[in-house]
Design a protein around this motif. Structure first.
Motif, mmCIF file in Angstrom:
data_model
loop_
_atom_site.group_PDB
_atom_site.id
_atom_site.type_symbol
_atom_site.label_atom_id
_atom_site.label_comp_id
_atom_site.label_asym_id
_atom_site.label_seq_id
_atom_site.Cartn_x
_atom_site.Cartn_y
_atom_site.Cartn_z
ATOM 1 N N SER A 1 0.923 -1.176 -0.001
ATOM 2 C CA SER A 1 0.112 0.062 0.002
ATOM 3 C C SER A 1 0.751 1.154 -0.017
ATOM 4 C CB SER A 1 -0.969 0.100 1.299
ATOM 5 O OG SER A 1 -1.919 -1.192 1.087
ATOM 6 N N GLY A 2 2.163 1.176 -0.797
ATOM 7 C CA GLY A 2 2.907 2.304 -0.563
ATOM 8 C C GLY A 2 2.332 3.408 -1.288
ATOM 9 N N VAL A 3 1.542 3.418 -2.138
ATOM 10 C CA VAL A 3 1.021 4.571 -3.077
ATOM 11 C C VAL A 3 0.146 5.554 -2.000
ATOM 12 C CG1 VAL A 3 -0.483 5.430 -4.638
ATOM 13 C CG2 VAL A 3 1.033 3.938 -5.126
ATOM 14 N N THR A 4 -0.736 4.729 -1.091
ATOM 15 C CA THR A 4 -1.607 5.249 -0.347
ATOM 16 C C THR A 4 -0.686 6.094 0.947
ATOM 17 O OG1 THR A 4 -3.526 3.959 -0.748
ATOM 18 C CG2 THR A 4 -3.420 4.858 1.385
ATOM 19 N N LEU A 5 0.081 5.079 1.430
ATOM 20 C CA LEU A 5 0.924 5.332 2.641
ATOM 21 C C LEU A 5 2.150 6.619 2.274
ATOM 22 C CD1 LEU A 5 1.189 1.917 4.345
ATOM 23 C CD2 LEU A 5 -0.230 3.525 4.953
ATOM 24 N N ALA A 6 2.509 6.557 1.243
ATOM 25 C CA ALA A 6 3.962 7.289 1.056
ATOM 26 C C ALA A 6 3.917 8.608 1.562
ATOM 27 C CB ALA A 6 4.244 7.367 -0.653
ATOM 28 N N PRO A 7 3.003 9.557 1.130
ATOM 29 C CA PRO A 7 2.930 10.847 1.783
ATOM 30 C C PRO A 7 3.253 10.897 3.330
ATOM 31 C CG PRO A 7 1.376 10.884 0.257
ATOM 32 C CD PRO A 7 1.703 9.420 0.438
ATOM 33 N N PHE A 8 2.329 10.238 4.086
ATOM 34 C CA PHE A 8 2.355 10.281 5.392
ATOM 35 C C PHE A 8 3.647 9.706 6.056
ATOM 36 C CE2 PHE A 8 -0.054 8.844 9.528
ATOM 37 C CZ PHE A 8 0.181 10.016 10.360
ATOM 38 N N LEU A 9 4.008 8.624 5.351
ATOM 39 C CA LEU A 9 5.294 7.949 5.763
ATOM 40 C C LEU A 9 6.461 9.047 5.718
ATOM 41 C CD1 LEU A 9 4.998 4.191 4.643
ATOM 42 C CD2 LEU A 9 4.723 5.221 6.786
ATOM 43 N N GLY A 10 6.472 9.905 4.630
ATOM 44 C CA GLY A 10 7.510 10.841 4.427
ATOM 45 C C GLY A 10 7.429 11.473 5.615
ATOM 46 N N GLU A 11 6.383 12.067 5.957
ATOM 47 C CA GLU A 11 6.216 12.953 7.326
ATOM 48 C C GLU A 11 6.842 12.383 8.495
ATOM 49 O OE1 GLU A 11 2.266 14.525 7.789
ATOM 50 O OE2 GLU A 11 1.769 15.227 5.506
ATOM 51 N N LEU A 12 6.382 10.962 8.550
ATOM 52 C CA LEU A 12 6.668 10.471 9.950
ATOM 53 C C LEU A 12 7.939 10.169 9.874
ATOM 54 C CD1 LEU A 12 3.741 7.870 10.086
ATOM 55 C CD2 LEU A 12 4.057 9.977 11.500
ATOM 56 N N ILE A 13 8.764 9.707 8.902
ATOM 57 C CA ILE A 13 10.080 9.196 8.965
ATOM 58 C C ILE A 13 10.909 10.413 8.936
ATOM 59 C CG2 ILE A 13 11.866 8.154 7.233
ATOM 60 C CD1 ILE A 13 9.665 6.340 6.377
ATOM 61 N N ALA A 14 10.630 11.376 8.194
ATOM 62 C CA ALA A 14 11.364 12.704 8.451
ATOM 63 C C ALA A 14 11.422 13.320 9.777
ATOM 64 C CB ALA A 14 10.951 13.750 7.199
ATOM 65 N N ASP A 15 10.351 13.412 10.295
ATOM 66 C CA ASP A 15 10.256 13.878 11.737
ATOM 67 C C ASP A 15 10.946 12.976 12.816
ATOM 68 O OD1 ASP A 15 9.031 15.662 13.554
ATOM 69 O OD2 ASP A 15 7.937 14.237 14.373
ATOM 70 N N GLU A 16 11.022 11.530 12.561
ATOM 71 C CA GLU A 16 11.718 10.858 13.590
ATOM 72 C C GLU A 16 13.206 10.859 13.310
ATOM 73 O OE1 GLU A 16 9.101 6.904 14.908
ATOM 74 O OE2 GLU A 16 10.700 6.623 13.359
ATOM 75 N N ILE A 17 13.523 11.067 12.218
ATOM 76 C CA ILE A 17 14.988 11.319 11.992
ATOM 77 C C ILE A 17 15.518 12.620 12.500
ATOM 78 C CG2 ILE A 17 16.633 11.679 9.943
ATOM 79 C CD1 ILE A 17 15.036 9.242 8.785
ATOM 80 N N LEU A 18 14.684 13.718 12.001
ATOM 81 C CA LEU A 18 15.357 14.932 12.204
ATOM 82 C C LEU A 18 14.992 15.421 13.683
ATOM 83 C CD1 LEU A 18 14.145 16.865 9.082
ATOM 84 C CD2 LEU A 18 16.235 15.905 9.584
ATOM 85 N N SER A 19 14.110 15.036 14.202
ATOM 86 C CA SER A 19 13.761 15.225 15.758
ATOM 87 C C SER A 19 14.350 14.258 16.695
ATOM 88 C CB SER A 19 12.362 15.391 15.914
ATOM 89 O OG SER A 19 11.673 14.061 16.038
ATOM 90 N N GLY A 20 14.582 13.062 16.269
ATOM 91 C CA GLY A 20 15.150 12.238 17.222
ATOM 92 C C GLY A 20 14.179 11.544 18.231
ATOM 93 N N LYS A 21 12.792 11.781 17.719
ATOM 94 C CA LYS A 21 11.720 11.281 18.604
ATOM 95 C C LYS A 21 10.722 10.302 18.001
ATOM 96 C CE LYS A 21 11.429 15.725 21.472
ATOM 97 N NZ LYS A 21 10.471 16.911 21.794
ATOM 98 N N GLU A 22 10.289 9.241 18.593
ATOM 99 C CA GLU A 22 9.591 7.983 17.750
ATOM 100 C C GLU A 22 8.369 8.652 17.661
ATOM 101 O OE1 GLU A 22 10.151 4.414 19.900
ATOM 102 O OE2 GLU A 22 12.229 4.330 19.609
#
Length: 378
Positions: free
Chosen positions: A331-352
């Motif tokens: 379901s990557g097409v549906t999920l991709a925009p939200f995963l982009g937000e979540l993953i970037a936030d985890e990486i840049l903020s250091g918070k899960e």
């Protein structure tokens, strides 16, 4: 922070865009061309209406919301087609089960309704009522489909404008590990150093390393799409007919899929065999939409779906290796925009992020690891 994103499909593009937007120094490494893997061979239906359990449903709802936000931000993007989905029960499918699914979705706040044949005729006048019979019909107005290659290209172009570097035609990338840390990626351009490597290569995610501890158990499946020559059919919605699934694909073409052909037409099937079988699929679609007529197949695309062994996303660090992050999901097409937000936030903020708590790759290494499941269209 220097970050290498491996994979320039729809997930890699969203991750790279959000990381670049957040100020990271990003390099995207792609084996071939932008969007040329699974993204280009996806039915590309955005939905959450068959997604369970609730955490997975919520993740897909986040994806649908994020698609709306992106199209507001890029109003000229042209990738979004949002007239909804119509679906009817297959012969023998329990009517109560179908209706109960609609009610569950409504209870969860989803836009879902049972419609009659007159309403279906208003929504999709080219559908033959005889193909529906007496089956219950569902309508899901917030769903749609996207052009995954177009959105991928648009977001990567924006990431480059923000300072990212895009390297294509690099061949298979390999993770570079020193000690207990990933330190970069080796590809045709040489070794690219990184503070963090994000693997967005989908069904090829385990090819970046031979170390089993860094691999996600996968159960990839094939999917065949048949594209008609231009026809005089006017489909507005995604049509999840009992006979087959279809939608418009621009310039008068219809794209069609069916589970049977996913199981029988595989990567490596000779082109003449695939096209002959796909002509049969077009004939099935014409029983639902008679204006398709005797159209011939113009193209066949066979893709491999990225599917973790238990059918759910695998997102996050893996094992005890620092500097390495995996993102592999169906379901990557549906999920991709939200995963982009979540993953970037985890990486840049250091918070899960709590939204990803149940989808960590290390769940497969627990004592009671989830078993593999058979894929179904969702």
């Amino acid at each position: 922070m220097n970050i290498v994103v491996i994979g320039a499909g729809i997930i890699g593009a969203n991750v790279a865009f959000r990381l670049a937007e957040g100020g990271a120094s990003v390099t995207v490494v792609e084996a071939a061309r932008v969007g040329d893997g699974t993204s280009a061979r996806s039915f590309a239906w955005t939905n959450a209406h068959r997604k369970t359990p609730r955490a997975y449903y919520d993740l897909n709802i986040g994806g649908m919301r994020a698609h709306r936000d992106l199209r507001e931000r890029f109003p000229q993007g042209g990738w979004w087609h949002g007239a909804g989905t119509v679906e009817w029960a297959a012969p023998g499918e329990d009517r109560d089960v179908f209706n109960d699914r609609i009610e569950r979705l409504r209870d969860w706040g989803y836009a879902a309704e049972i419609i009659d044949r007159a309403r279906l005729r208003e929504i999709e006048p080219d559908i033959d009522p005889a193909a529906v019979g007496e089956a219950p019909i569902g309508f899901f107005p917030d769903e749609g489909w996207v052009d995954p290659v177009l959105i991928t290209h648009t977001l990567l172009r924006e990431a480059v404008r923000l300072g990212a570097t895009l390297l294509t035609e690099q061949g298979p990338a390999r993770l570079v590990v020193r000690g207990d840390k990933a330190v970069g990626v080796a590809c045709a351009a040489g070794e690219i150093p990184a503070d963090l490597v994000v693997n967005c290569t989908g069904c090829w995610s385990n090819s970046v390393t031979d170390e089993q501890r860094l691999q996600v158990p996968l159960a990839p499946t094939s999917g065949m799409l048949a594209y008609t020559a231009p026809v005089a059919a006017n489909l507005r919605t995604v049509v999840m007919a009992a006979q087959c699934h279809m939608r418009a694909d621009g310039a008068g073409r219809i794209v069609i899929r069916q589970d049977h052909y996913d199981r029988t037409i595989l990567p490596g099937t000779p082109a003449d065999v695939a096209c002959r079988e796909a002509d049969g699929l077009v004939g099935i679609a014409a029983q639902v939409v008679p204006s398709i007529g005797r159209a011939k197949v113009e193209a066949v695309r066979i893709g491999v779906r990225a599917l973790p062994a238990d059918g759910k996303p695998a997102i996050g660090p893996i094992g005890d290796l620092a500097g390495y992050y995996v993102a592999v999901t169906h379901s990557g097409v549906t999920l991709a925009p939200f995963l982009g937000e979540l993953i970037a936030d985890e990486i840049l903020s250091g918070k899960e992020r709590n939204e990803l708590a149940t989808f960590r790759p290390d769940r497969f290494r627990q004592e009671n690891a989830p078993a593999a499941v058979a894929w179904r269209e969702d």
